[in-house]
Design a protein around this motif. Structure first.
Motif, PDB file in Angstrom:
ATOM      1  N   ILE A 292       7.466 -14.465  -1.008  1.00 13.03           N
ATOM      2  CA  ILE A 292       7.448 -13.079  -0.537  1.00 13.03           C
ATOM      3  C   ILE A 292       7.506 -12.124  -1.716  1.00 13.03           C
ATOM      4  CG2 ILE A 292       8.795 -11.323   0.690  1.00 13.03           C
ATOM      5  CD1 ILE A 292       9.573 -13.579   2.676  1.00 13.03           C
ATOM      6  N   GLN A 293       8.435 -12.371  -2.626  1.00 11.17           N
ATOM      7  CA  GLN A 293       8.573 -11.494  -3.785  1.00 11.17           C
ATOM      8  C   GLN A 293       7.342 -11.544  -4.680  1.00 11.17           C
ATOM      9  OE1 GLN A 293      12.387 -13.045  -5.274  1.00 11.17           O
ATOM     10  NE2 GLN A 293      13.318 -11.091  -4.709  1.00 11.17           N
ATOM     11  N   GLU A 294       6.815 -12.745  -4.893  1.00 10.88           N
ATOM     12  CA  GLU A 294       5.671 -12.906  -5.793  1.00 10.88           C
ATOM     13  C   GLU A 294       4.412 -12.246  -5.228  1.00 10.88           C
ATOM     14  OE1 GLU A 294       2.970 -16.530  -7.722  1.00 10.88           O
ATOM     15  OE2 GLU A 294       5.095 -16.881  -7.268  1.00 10.88           O
ATOM     16  N   VAL A 295       4.121 -12.488  -3.963  1.00  7.62           N
ATOM     17  CA  VAL A 295       2.897 -11.951  -3.368  1.00  7.62           C
ATOM     18  C   VAL A 295       2.956 -10.431  -3.269  1.00  7.62           C
ATOM     19  CG1 VAL A 295       1.550 -11.822  -1.235  1.00  7.62           C
ATOM     20  CG2 VAL A 295       2.252 -14.041  -2.127  1.00  7.62           C
ATOM     21  N   LEU A 296       4.085  -9.889  -2.831  1.00  7.16           N
ATOM     22  CA  LEU A 296       4.182  -8.437  -2.693  1.00  7.16           C
ATOM     23  C   LEU A 296       4.125  -7.748  -4.052  1.00  7.16           C
ATOM     24  CD1 LEU A 296       6.823  -7.969   0.153  1.00  7.16           C
ATOM     25  CD2 LEU A 296       4.327  -8.047   0.307  1.00  7.16           C
ATOM     26  N   ALA A 297       4.773  -8.331  -5.052  1.00  2.70           N
ATOM     27  CA  ALA A 297       4.719  -7.742  -6.393  1.00  2.70           C
ATOM     28  C   ALA A 297       3.297  -7.783  -6.943  1.00  2.70           C
ATOM     29  CB  ALA A 297       5.675  -8.482  -7.330  1.00  2.70           C
ATOM     30  N   GLN A 298       2.594  -8.882  -6.695  1.00  2.00           N
ATOM     31  CA  GLN A 298       1.212  -8.994  -7.150  1.00  2.00           C
ATOM     32  C   GLN A 298       0.330  -7.968  -6.442  1.00  2.00           C
ATOM     33  OE1 GLN A 298      -0.665 -12.737  -6.237  1.00  2.00           O
ATOM     34  NE2 GLN A 298      -2.502 -12.292  -7.433  1.00  2.00           N
TER      35      GLN A 298
ATOM     36  N   VAL B  58       1.226  -5.045  -5.221  1.00  2.00           N
ATOM     37  CA  VAL B  58       1.500  -3.717  -5.785  1.00  2.00           C
ATOM     38  C   VAL B  58       0.787  -3.557  -7.121  1.00  2.00           C
ATOM     39  CG1 VAL B  58       3.284  -2.205  -6.723  1.00  2.00           C
ATOM     40  CG2 VAL B  58       3.698  -3.430  -4.581  1.00  2.00           C
ATOM     41  N   ALA B  59       0.852  -4.600  -7.952  1.00  2.00           N
ATOM     42  CA  ALA B  59       0.214  -4.539  -9.269  1.00  2.00           C
ATOM     43  C   ALA B  59      -1.295  -4.360  -9.167  1.00  2.00           C
ATOM     44  CB  ALA B  59       0.539  -5.805 -10.058  1.00  2.00           C
ATOM     45  N   LYS B  60      -1.896  -4.863  -8.080  1.00  2.30           N
ATOM     46  CA  LYS B  60      -3.342  -4.767  -7.904  1.00  2.30           C
ATOM     47  C   LYS B  60      -3.752  -3.561  -7.052  1.00  2.30           C
ATOM     48  CE  LYS B  60      -4.543  -9.585  -8.749  1.00  2.30           C
ATOM     49  NZ  LYS B  60      -5.436  -9.236  -9.871  1.00  2.30           N
ATOM     50  N   GLY B  61      -2.810  -2.672  -6.791  1.00  2.00           N
ATOM     51  CA  GLY B  61      -3.144  -1.456  -6.060  1.00  2.00           C
ATOM     52  C   GLY B  61      -3.217  -1.619  -4.572  1.00  2.00           C
TER      53      GLY B  61
ATOM     54  N   GLU C 182       0.825  -1.204   0.000  1.00  2.00           N
ATOM     55  CA  GLU C 182       0.000   0.000   0.000  1.00  2.00           C
ATOM     56  C   GLU C 182       0.866   1.264   0.000  1.00  2.00           C
ATOM     57  OE1 GLU C 182      -1.933  -3.284   0.526  1.00  2.00           O
ATOM     58  OE2 GLU C 182      -0.964  -2.671   2.401  1.00  2.00           O
ATOM     59  N   VAL C 183       1.981   1.220   0.729  1.00  2.00           N
ATOM     60  CA  VAL C 183       2.879   2.372   0.761  1.00  2.00           C
ATOM     61  C   VAL C 183       3.541   2.570  -0.596  1.00  2.00           C
ATOM     62  CG1 VAL C 183       4.903   3.394   1.883  1.00  2.00           C
ATOM     63  CG2 VAL C 183       3.258   2.081   3.238  1.00  2.00           C
ATOM     64  N   GLU C 184       3.944   1.476  -1.232  1.00  2.00           N
ATOM     65  CA  GLU C 184       4.548   1.586  -2.561  1.00  2.00           C
ATOM     66  C   GLU C 184       3.526   2.054  -3.593  1.00  2.00           C
ATOM     67  OE1 GLU C 184       7.396   1.256  -5.703  1.00  2.00           O
ATOM     68  OE2 GLU C 184       7.477   1.652  -3.549  1.00  2.00           O
TER      69      GLU C 184
ATOM     70  N   GLU D 251      -7.880   6.058  -5.314  1.00  2.00           N
ATOM     71  CA  GLU D 251      -8.266   4.767  -5.890  1.00  2.00           C
ATOM     72  C   GLU D 251      -8.038   3.641  -4.888  1.00  2.00           C
ATOM     73  OE1 GLU D 251      -6.952   5.942 -10.463  1.00  2.00           O
ATOM     74  OE2 GLU D 251      -5.555   4.915  -9.127  1.00  2.00           O
ATOM     75  N   ALA D 252      -9.004   2.744  -4.750  1.00  2.00           N
ATOM     76  CA  ALA D 252      -8.911   1.611  -3.829  1.00  2.00           C
ATOM     77  C   ALA D 252      -8.081   0.490  -4.439  1.00  2.00           C
ATOM     78  CB  ALA D 252     -10.314   1.094  -3.493  1.00  2.00           C
ATOM     79  N   GLY D 253      -7.556  -0.379  -3.562  1.00  2.00           N
ATOM     80  CA  GLY D 253      -6.816  -1.552  -4.012  1.00  2.00           C
ATOM     81  C   GLY D 253      -7.725  -2.754  -4.154  1.00  2.00           C
ATOM     82  N   HIS D 254      -7.217  -3.799  -4.853  1.00  2.00           N
ATOM     83  CA  HIS D 254      -8.069  -4.960  -5.146  1.00  2.00           C
ATOM     84  C   HIS D 254      -7.425  -6.305  -4.813  1.00  2.00           C
ATOM     85  CE1 HIS D 254     -10.819  -2.243  -7.175  1.00  2.00           C
ATOM     86  NE2 HIS D 254      -9.799  -1.748  -7.851  1.00  2.00           N
ATOM     87  N   PHE D 255      -6.245  -6.295  -4.174  1.00  2.70           N
ATOM     88  CA  PHE D 255      -5.590  -7.574  -3.880  1.00  2.70           C
ATOM     89  C   PHE D 255      -6.449  -8.455  -2.986  1.00  2.70           C
ATOM     90  CE2 PHE D 255      -3.003 -10.355  -1.240  1.00  2.70           C
ATOM     91  CZ  PHE D 255      -2.239 -11.018  -2.177  1.00  2.70           C
ATOM     92  N   GLN D 256      -7.182  -7.856  -2.048  1.00  4.56           N
ATOM     93  CA  GLN D 256      -7.976  -8.634  -1.092  1.00  4.56           C
ATOM     94  C   GLN D 256      -8.984  -9.544  -1.791  1.00  4.56           C
ATOM     95  OE1 GLN D 256      -8.235  -5.378  -1.536  1.00  4.56           O
ATOM     96  NE2 GLN D 256     -10.367  -4.876  -1.873  1.00  4.56           N
ATOM     97  N   LEU D 257      -9.373  -9.199  -2.998  1.00  8.73           N
ATOM     98  CA  LEU D 257     -10.339 -10.026  -3.739  1.00  8.73           C
ATOM     99  C   LEU D 257      -9.719 -11.346  -4.186  1.00  8.73           C
ATOM    100  CD1 LEU D 257     -11.938  -7.221  -5.952  1.00  8.73           C
ATOM    101  CD2 LEU D 257     -12.738  -8.106  -3.740  1.00  8.73           C
ATOM    102  N   ASP D 258      -8.379 -11.383  -4.270  1.00  7.76           N
ATOM    103  CA  ASP D 258      -7.690 -12.590  -4.714  1.00  7.76           C
ATOM    104  C   ASP D 258      -6.975 -13.316  -3.579  1.00  7.76           C
ATOM    105  OD1 ASP D 258      -8.441 -12.125  -7.369  1.00  7.76           O
ATOM    106  OD2 ASP D 258      -6.697 -10.850  -7.730  1.00  7.76           O
ATOM    107  N   ALA D 259      -7.172 -12.885  -2.339  1.00  2.00           N
ATOM    108  CA  ALA D 259      -6.484 -13.509  -1.208  1.00  2.00           C
ATOM    109  C   ALA D 259      -6.839 -14.988  -1.122  1.00  2.00           C
ATOM    110  CB  ALA D 259      -6.849 -12.799   0.091  1.00  2.00           C
TER     111      ALA D 259
END
Length: 271
Positions: free
Chosen positions: A203-209, A211-214, A6-8, A227-235
């Motif tokens: 760690i690298q894969e999840v964090l990069a994903q 960031v990509a999903k906001g 979220e910070v990135e 703008e809201a993020g959307h990673f939580q939808l794919d958790a």
């Protein structure tokens, strides 16, 4: 709580737009977690050179110093030419020649701190204990494995501790451990070198994903453009207690570790 993704995401949403701006005025609301450390007038006339990130801190390089911004538990930054009238939860506002940067923080655990540079004791106190950046080339699997061997606590707590690697907060710790197939209660020193390599990659894969999903918006997180993020939808496991695992259909379990909720699959994460 805003975590590293979220910070990135926040940084990416305004860094280029504020670069080169001249600071015109700075105003403060109610006290935040730490004091600014200088008179607001001291920032007037300085230029914003760049915006970087270290762990969960945003670093605004100024022509005459450095601003360290932490979003705390509930903070978010907004940046724009025409922001709404400041509200009761807006506690830092920096008007520049290119737009206004504003920190909104209902719980006031965030902070904006001034330092002369990164060698300033004020900055070193906040940054020196941070571990390796997980999305940088400095984060290598061998050093990560060696760091785990020195720690006797549960791997989930080690990830949250921020010394072996920085920025893997509560949401993403559950997710990376699921992807690596490691139970969150496993002692860090017991993790073998091959499994540590899997965890390093996760760690690298999840964090990069993320960031990509906001990032993840669980309550009120949004980037500097609102703008809201959307990673939580794919958790895969986070906040899914009782729901079927997306891999094996076993109900997701939850437990408390260090007063934080942990989610995992008892079948996919056996040890």
């Amino acid at each position: 709580m805003p975590e590293l993704p979220e910070v990135e995401v926040t940084r990416l949403s305004f860094a280029e737009r504020i670069a080169g701006a001249r600071i015109e005025t700075v105003s403060l609301g109610k006290p935040l977690r730490w004091p600014l450390g200088c008179r607001p007038q001291q920032l007037q006339g300085q230029d914003v050179l760049a915006v970087r990130r270290r762990g969960k801190y945003l670093l605004l390089d100024l022509s005459g110093g450095l601003l360290l911004i932490h979003l705390g538990m509930s903070g978010s930054l907004g940046f724009g030419v025409e922001l709404p009238v400041p509200g009761k939860h807006d506690h830092f506002e920096m008007v520049t020649s290119l737009g206004t940067l504003r920190l909104n923080d209902p719980r006031r655990f965030g902070a904006v701190v001034y330092a002369s540079d990164e060698s300033d004791p004020v900055a070193r106190k906040l940054l020196d204990r941070l571990g390796v950046e997980p999305l940088s080339e400095d984060f290598d699997a061998q050093s990560f494995y060696q760091a785990l061997k020195l720690r006797k606590t549960a791997i989930k707590q080690v990830l949250l501790g921020g010394e072996a690697v920085v920025g893997v907060g509560n949401i993403y710790a559950s997710e990376v451990l699921f992807l690596a197939g490691i139970r969150p209660t496993t002692k860090a020193w017991r993790i073998s070198k091959p499994r540590a390599a899997l965890l390093h990659h996760a760690i690298q894969e999840v964090l990069a994903q993320a960031v990509a999903k906001g990032g993840s918006t669980l309550k009120d997180f949004s980037n500097a453009q609102g703008e809201a993020g959307h990673f939580q939808l794919d958790a895969m496991v986070y906040d899914r207690a009782g729901l079927p695992c997306k891999v094996c259909a076993t109900p997701i379990k939850s437990l408390r570790q260090g007063q934080r909720s942990t989610f995992y699959c008892g079948n996919c994460q056996k040890s």
